[in-house]
Design an enzyme around this catalytic site. Sequence first.
Site, PDB file in Angstrom:
ATOM      1  N   ALA A  10       0.923  -1.370   0.111  1.00 26.29           N
ATOM      2  CA  ALA A  10       0.016   0.023   0.023  1.00 26.29           C
ATOM      3  C   ALA A  10       0.780   1.088  -0.152  1.00 26.29           C
ATOM      4  O   ALA A  10       0.793   1.961  -0.988  1.00 26.29           O
ATOM      5  CB  ALA A  10      -1.024  -0.025   1.186  1.00 26.29           C
ATOM      6  N   CYS A  42      -7.181  -6.207   3.226  1.00 23.38           N
ATOM      7  CA  CYS A  42      -8.404  -6.147   3.973  1.00 23.38           C
ATOM      8  C   CYS A  42      -9.473  -7.016   3.196  1.00 23.38           C
ATOM      9  O   CYS A  42     -10.457  -7.114   3.807  1.00 23.38           O
ATOM     10  CB  CYS A  42      -9.065  -4.788   4.089  1.00 23.38           C
ATOM     11  SG  CYS A  42      -8.032  -3.671   4.946  1.00 23.38           S
ATOM     12  N   VAL A  80      15.615  -7.116   2.696  1.00 21.54           N
ATOM     13  CA  VAL A  80      16.858  -6.201   2.873  1.00 21.54           C
ATOM     14  C   VAL A  80      17.189  -6.425   4.613  1.00 21.54           C
ATOM     15  O   VAL A  80      16.367  -6.791   5.569  1.00 21.54           O
ATOM     16  CB  VAL A  80      16.060  -4.595   3.215  1.00 21.54           C
ATOM     17  CG1 VAL A  80      16.861  -3.544   3.784  1.00 21.54           C
ATOM     18  CG2 VAL A  80      15.656  -4.246   1.804  1.00 21.54           C
ATOM     19  N   ASN A 303      -2.145   4.204   2.539  1.00 23.56           N
ATOM     20  CA  ASN A 303      -2.229   4.658   1.127  1.00 23.56           C
ATOM     21  C   ASN A 303      -2.028   6.305   1.343  1.00 23.56           C
ATOM     22  O   ASN A 303      -1.304   6.902   0.432  1.00 23.56           O
ATOM     23  CB  ASN A 303      -3.530   4.498   0.458  1.00 23.56           C
ATOM     24  CG  ASN A 303      -3.543   3.175  -0.175  1.00 23.56           C
ATOM     25  OD1 ASN A 303      -2.865   2.725  -1.156  1.00 23.56           O
ATOM     26  ND2 ASN A 303      -4.074   2.099   0.454  1.00 23.56           N
ATOM     27  N   ARG A 440     -28.942  16.396  21.107  1.00 23.88           N
ATOM     28  CA  ARG A 440     -29.830  17.342  21.844  1.00 23.88           C
ATOM     29  C   ARG A 440     -29.864  16.983  23.159  1.00 23.88           C
ATOM     30  O   ARG A 440     -30.502  17.817  24.015  1.00 23.88           O
ATOM     31  CB  ARG A 440     -31.232  17.069  21.122  1.00 23.88           C
ATOM     32  CG  ARG A 440     -31.205  17.640  19.492  1.00 23.88           C
ATOM     33  CD  ARG A 440     -32.163  17.273  18.909  1.00 23.88           C
ATOM     34  NE  ARG A 440     -33.584  18.088  19.423  1.00 23.88           N
ATOM     35  CZ  ARG A 440     -35.008  17.997  18.674  1.00 23.88           C
ATOM     36  NH1 ARG A 440     -34.816  16.908  17.795  1.00 23.88           N
ATOM     37  NH2 ARG A 440     -35.732  18.484  19.491  1.00 23.88           N
TER      38      ARG A 440
END
Length: 442
Positions: A10, A42, A80, A303, A440
Amino acid sequence: MKYVIIGGVAAGMSAAMEIKRTDDSAEITVLERGKDYSYGQCGLPYVVNGLIPSTEKVIARTVETFREKYGIDARVHTKVTSVDTENQQVFSFYLDSDQPFTLTYDRLLIATGSDPILPEWPGMDLDGIHTLKTLRDTNALMDDITERVEHVTIVGAGYIGLEMAESFRSIGKKVTLIQRGDQLAKIFDEDMSKLIEKEAVYHQVDIKLEEEVTGFSGKNRVEAVMTDKGTYSTDLVLVSAGVKPNTKFLQDTGIQMNREGAIRVNAYMETSIPNVYAAGDCATHYHIIKQLDDYIPLGTTSNKQGRIAGANMAGNPITFKGIVGTSIMKFFDLALGRTGITETEAERLSIPYEVEIREDTNHASYYPGVETLHTKLIYHQKTNQLLGGQMIGRQGVDKRIDVLATALYNQMTIQQLQDLDLAYAPPYNSVWDPLQKISRKT
């Protein structure tokens, strides 16, 4: 300008595309440890139960698309091992061949995401124990769901745990859900979580709260889950105990991280080291309501942060405005929505607050098909500023949670909800929206 991005899902690919839009001459290399790029994690629970026909359907853009259409050096099966921030070098190797290689960069983005938390329980190496994070995980899980699997045990009741409880029940499996805490879905307050628990019980999910898993047993394949309170037979286990930032390889770089291991970033997605950026599930996320750096790994945030990181790396300075912690999920027949902070979080942060709770209808009560909405609002005791909201119901949750998220982003008071010009027609709403009715009371 040479850009290196570690992570090809992403945040990483949102950044890569933004760099391409901003810098036509960019040389972009992306290092991804898996074989798939840019897919929707997802959606994976809905692949397992067949609502989405295959994992290929959740892929937004393939590796070949990035290479051939956009000219990105998109590498797969690369790991890595370290980063030399002084000499601006990334050290990696190909997992298929163990062949090492080194890349130099002018700008580096760390978008390595998160990994499932896997406690060192005895028996974790048995067949039949799964996690759900990648396309590979999903395919392995689906291959393992044979006719012999009648009973599934899920460890953990967060997003994935709950979604997968529904997914397994929908394909006819018996489900036991083990949670070490005293409630399901800790992102909700306890009173709202009771509604989630009621829905789980209605759909015959066997819930075990306040039980700590201690291990698994079986010959070659898992046959039982052991906890501090008992032993439960099972045919398959899904471990969904949360996630942690994938940042261990950065420990000796001097890059600042929080105690969870998430990389600290500023509004420009810059880390504490020049020319090094971070985004997504491996980075911190500024929380507007808490007014501090948080860690809430979600696809929407990944993202956004990726796009902003890419723009800044390529010389277009834009800032990440922060999150308010908005999320929604489907759980059987209910939608579970929340935004802002919970009552529990307000207490932990020593924020003086008040609470309003109301049960209402999703549209005009005289129109057919009316459903109940359970709403909880948290607001500041002195200023009346909205702090958070939770809503659970069958219909109409999504639109109200987005209204609340917008109100929180703009730091509105609970009374100002009454002034909003919200859509009304009997099939969709009452003349006063449930959010306005609950406001309210104050």
